[in-house]
Design a protein around this motif. Structure first.
Motif: not given
Length: 451
Positions: A351-370
């Motif tokens: 678990r420590r070795h593996a990466g993760v995905t998460r949502h990033l939120y922009g100033e305009a309220g939109g979000r994207r997966m990173a």
């Protein structure tokens, strides 16, 4: 009895000696002897002698010799390395990846110009290697030059590796002229944005190990016995993993030991994740979990599981079993406890070795997966090595559990990944062999993994 290659693996708790012979063009494994590592006795060659006697007993001979004698070691606690770069998310990370992939344990990481407090920490650590990085090629220059000056004036004598902006190389040589330790200049670990170049530094780190790091009591005697290479054991496992990758594709290797649990991945990852990855990851990555050893750090693992949970599984003797666990367990209950601790070490380390995905939120309220960290979703082969997985019961079942621990956001291997055990516990030894006997090493690896 004479074999073609003898490989000693001097670990933190166990010393092994493996014998190999080429017969009619095919490499064969003759056998393995083992004994407890004897750092506490003041001489690791005592444990090596015991392993040799055990091997001779198993082979029915009075003495065994090898035309070539190689070795790997982690008995001195590994290479203590410090890394000093410019920006944490860029050059510092790249330098750290180079260090860990070569088998070093990173004891201190700094970004920016070294301060007096940093030098005090350096002196208290007494590193075996110091790496200076920083600046893209033809980019920022002053930070690494400043750090070189500070290290020169610190009184430290550890070998220094410079792996930063190539425009600084001549000036770095001039600054470190007269420095008491040896100086190595290699290609930049982070030459351009989103480009990692860690292999040149990794090769030098392993060279430094052979030339300078013989700290375990009696290791100088091992150097006199060996007529080939000595590698850090984690670096040898990484070499074996990279060799297998050439034949099998994306893979994950978990090495559960007495003092640490190391996770090695050689994987390109999926195209889908690579498009949203926030920072580059090396093809070959190693993480070392110094708190997850089945013997030295058994209480850490017991606490992660929970003593109450262990008492449900083992009864009121659970704490006593953990306390009295031996480096090489033999009784049924302690074997079961060691396996349970190994299971937790695998779960936490992966678990420590593996990466993760998460949502990033922009100033305009939109979000994207990173995504950040190492993408293991493309892994098709999960490999277990180390005594806790290769020698104890249930190693295959423990590895299969990796496919059941994901929480959806973790970039872990998928269910179709195949599980393999290093049944003869020779992965590190064969990784040392790979430098001279590449095809034979691959043949032996596949045989031990039953591929």
């Amino acid at each position: 009895m004479e074999c073609d290659v003898l490989v000693a693996e001097i670990g933190s708790t166990t010393t092994k000696l493996n014998a190999f012979k080429e017969i009619d063009g095919r490499w064969q494994y003759l056998g393995q002897g083992q004994g407890a590592t004897t750092v506490a006795e003041g001489d690791v060659t005592i444990g090596l002698k015991n392993a040799s006697e055990d091997l001779c007993f198993r082979l029915g001979c009075s003495e065994i010799t090898g035309k070539e004698f190689l070795a790997s070691s982690s008995a001195a606690g590994g290479l203590r390395m410090t890394v000093h770069g410019l920006v944490q998310d860029m050059t510092v990370k790249a330098a750290r990846e180079a260090a860990l992939g070569a088998g070093a344990n990173v004891s201190l990481v700094t970004s920016g110009k070294l301060r007096k407090s940093d030098i005090e920490k350096l002196k208290s650590i007494s590193p075996n290697i110091i790496m200076i990085a920083g600046g893209l090629d033809f980019g920022e220059r002053e930070t690494s030059l400043h750090n070189a000056r500070v290290i020169r004036e610190s009184g430290l004598k550890a070998p220094v590796i410079y792996a930063g902006n190539i425009e600084n190389q001549d000036e770095i040589r001039s600054i470190l002229d007269g420095y008491e330790g040896k100086v190595y200049i290699v290609d930049n670990v982070y030459p351009r944005i989103d480009v990692l170049n860690v292999e040149p530094a990794r090769r030098v780190i392993q060279k430094v190990f052979e030339e300078h790091i013989m700290e375990a009591p009696g290791m100088h005697k091992v150097r006199e016995m060996v007529n080939g290479r000595i590698m850090p054991t984690p670096g040898a496992v990484m070499e074996a993993a990279k060799l297998l990758y050439e034949s099998l594709g994306d893979l994950l290797v978990i090495d559960v030991g007495g003092a640490t649990t190391d996770v090695h991945s050689v994987a390109e990852g999926s195209e889908e994740i690579s498009r949203i990855l926030m920072a580059p990851e090396p093809l070959a990555k190693r993480t070392v979990e110094g708190d997850l050893g089945v013997y030295v750090n058994r209480w850490n693992l017991a606490d992660l599981i929970g003593i109450d949970e262990l008492e449900k599984e083992f009864g009121k003797v659970a704490s006593e079993l953990v306390r009295d666990l031996r480096p090489i367990p033999s009784e049924e209950l302690e074997l079961r406890m060691a396996s349970r601790l190994a299971e937790k070490a695998v779960e936490v380390s992966v678990r420590r070795h593996a990466g993760v995905t998460r949502h990033l939120y922009g100033e305009a309220g939109g979000r994207r997966m990173a995504a950040e960290g190492k993408d293991l979703t493309s892994v098709r082969h999960i490999i277990g090595t180390g005594g806790a997985l290769s020698r104890l019961q249930g190693g295959r079942h423990i590895l299969e559990g990796i496919q059941r621990i994901g929480k959806g956001t973790e970039l872990l291997p998928k269910n179709e990944a195949e599980v393999h055990l290093d049944t003869r516990y020779i992965m590190a030894s064969v990784g040392v062999m790979a430098g001279s006997y590449r095809e034979g090493a691959l043949e032996l690896l596949k045989w031990s993994l039953e591929i």
